[in-house]
Design a protein around this motif. Structure first.
Motif, PDB file in Angstrom:
ATOM      1  N   ILE A 131     -16.586  16.776  78.200  1.00 32.87           N
ATOM      2  CA  ILE A 131     -15.791  17.873  77.637  1.00 32.87           C
ATOM      3  C   ILE A 131     -15.792  17.703  76.124  1.00 32.87           C
ATOM      4  O   ILE A 131     -15.505  16.612  75.623  1.00 32.87           O
ATOM      5  CB  ILE A 131     -14.337  17.857  78.158  1.00 32.87           C
ATOM      6  N   GLU A 132     -16.098  18.770  75.418  1.00 34.60           N
ATOM      7  CA  GLU A 132     -16.050  18.741  73.954  1.00 34.60           C
ATOM      8  C   GLU A 132     -15.013  19.750  73.484  1.00 34.60           C
ATOM      9  O   GLU A 132     -14.925  20.856  74.020  1.00 34.60           O
ATOM     10  CB  GLU A 132     -17.413  19.066  73.362  1.00 34.60           C
ATOM     11  N   ARG A 133     -14.237  19.340  72.505  1.00 34.04           N
ATOM     12  CA  ARG A 133     -13.220  20.213  71.902  1.00 34.04           C
ATOM     13  C   ARG A 133     -13.223  20.007  70.401  1.00 34.04           C
ATOM     14  O   ARG A 133     -13.545  18.920  69.917  1.00 34.04           O
ATOM     15  CB  ARG A 133     -11.821  19.857  72.410  1.00 34.04           C
ATOM     16  N   THR A 134     -12.835  21.024  69.665  1.00 31.82           N
ATOM     17  CA  THR A 134     -12.619  20.876  68.229  1.00 31.82           C
ATOM     18  C   THR A 134     -11.152  21.175  67.936  1.00 31.82           C
ATOM     19  O   THR A 134     -10.529  22.020  68.601  1.00 31.82           O
ATOM     20  CB  THR A 134     -13.524  21.805  67.400  1.00 31.82           C
ATOM     21  N   ARG A 153     -14.179  17.053  65.843  1.00 28.54           N
ATOM     22  CA  ARG A 153     -14.814  17.327  67.134  1.00 28.54           C
ATOM     23  C   ARG A 153     -14.566  16.113  68.019  1.00 28.54           C
ATOM     24  O   ARG A 153     -14.821  14.971  67.625  1.00 28.54           O
ATOM     25  CB  ARG A 153     -16.312  17.556  66.978  1.00 28.54           C
ATOM     26  N   ASN A 198      -8.915  19.533  80.979  1.00 24.46           N
ATOM     27  CA  ASN A 198      -8.907  20.735  80.140  1.00 24.46           C
ATOM     28  C   ASN A 198      -7.488  21.234  79.916  1.00 24.46           C
ATOM     29  O   ASN A 198      -7.137  21.647  78.805  1.00 24.46           O
ATOM     30  CB  ASN A 198      -9.803  21.823  80.734  1.00 24.46           C
ATOM     31  N   PHE A 227      -5.972  18.881  77.428  1.00 30.70           N
ATOM     32  CA  PHE A 227      -6.476  19.109  76.076  1.00 30.70           C
ATOM     33  C   PHE A 227      -5.911  20.391  75.466  1.00 30.70           C
ATOM     34  O   PHE A 227      -5.774  20.486  74.249  1.00 30.70           O
ATOM     35  CB  PHE A 227      -7.998  19.077  76.050  1.00 30.70           C
ATOM     36  N   ASP A 228      -5.571  21.375  76.305  1.00 34.31           N
ATOM     37  CA  ASP A 228      -4.840  22.550  75.797  1.00 34.31           C
ATOM     38  C   ASP A 228      -3.485  22.098  75.255  1.00 34.31           C
ATOM     39  O   ASP A 228      -3.045  22.542  74.191  1.00 34.31           O
ATOM     40  CB  ASP A 228      -4.632  23.587  76.900  1.00 34.31           C
ATOM     41  N   SER A 288      -3.969  20.284  71.951  1.00 34.45           N
ATOM     42  CA  SER A 288      -4.166  21.233  70.858  1.00 34.45           C
ATOM     43  C   SER A 288      -2.823  21.754  70.343  1.00 34.45           C
ATOM     44  O   SER A 288      -2.596  21.820  69.126  1.00 34.45           O
ATOM     45  CB  SER A 288      -5.050  22.393  71.336  1.00 34.45           C
TER      46      SER A 288
END
Length: 161
Positions: A16-19, A123, A145, A148-149, A152
């Motif tokens: 999983i990638e997130r910025t 990132r 996910n 990670f929301d 954020s």
């Protein structure tokens, strides 16, 4: 040298990638600081009470935590060993579901979190595996996910600190 529990088959690994629009150190601290982690660990509908998290903040140290379902009160315990700590670039740890008494309730996976400067933010590249089957990996993908929301939103609230 490959880690002994790293997956040989990419299908067994979750990626999983997130910025995030915050400095790399802020993202690292959200992972490493237990008081921050209790605010975002776990998918929506779960909390991680501060009194149910412990960690020895060193390579080879253990950690243990508990997610509590806010509707049913069910507890999901997990823990592992910190494998790599490189602030603010990388964290790696094993992860295993546990019974309330600390006995293993699943096979062990390896989690790595790599952080890179990205434009005006960070990132994050998250990996976990190996999983015993695709269903297990997909369940973890959904949970992470959602977490990670929450991460954020946590980072947005604490941007000025």
């Amino acid at each position: 040298m490959m880690d002994p529990i790293s997956p040989q088959n990419p299908e067994e690994q979750l990626l999983i990638e997130r910025t995030f629009p915050v400095p790399q150190q802020a993202v690292y601290d959200a992972w490493a600081d237990l008081s921050a982690a209790t605010e975002w660990w776990g998918p929506e509908g779960f909390i991680v009470p501060a009194d149910r998290v412990s960690s020895e903040d060193r390579v080879g140290g253990t950690y243990r935590a508990c997610m509590v379902n806010t509707v049913t009160g069910d507890e999901l315990w997990w823990g592992g060993v910190l494998r790599n700590i490189e602030p603010p670039n990388r964290l790696a740890m094993t992860q295993q579901w546990l019974g309330a008494d600390g006995t293993p309730a699943s096979s062990e996976t390896l989690i790595t979190v790599d952080l890179f400067p990205h434009h005006d933010g960070t990132r994050m590249v998250f990996r976990q595996g190996p999983f015993t089957d695709r269903r297990d990996a997909d369940g973890h993908r959904t949970g992470w996910n959602s977490s990670f929301d929450r991460l954020s939103r946590y980072l947005a609230r604490h941007r000025g600190e």
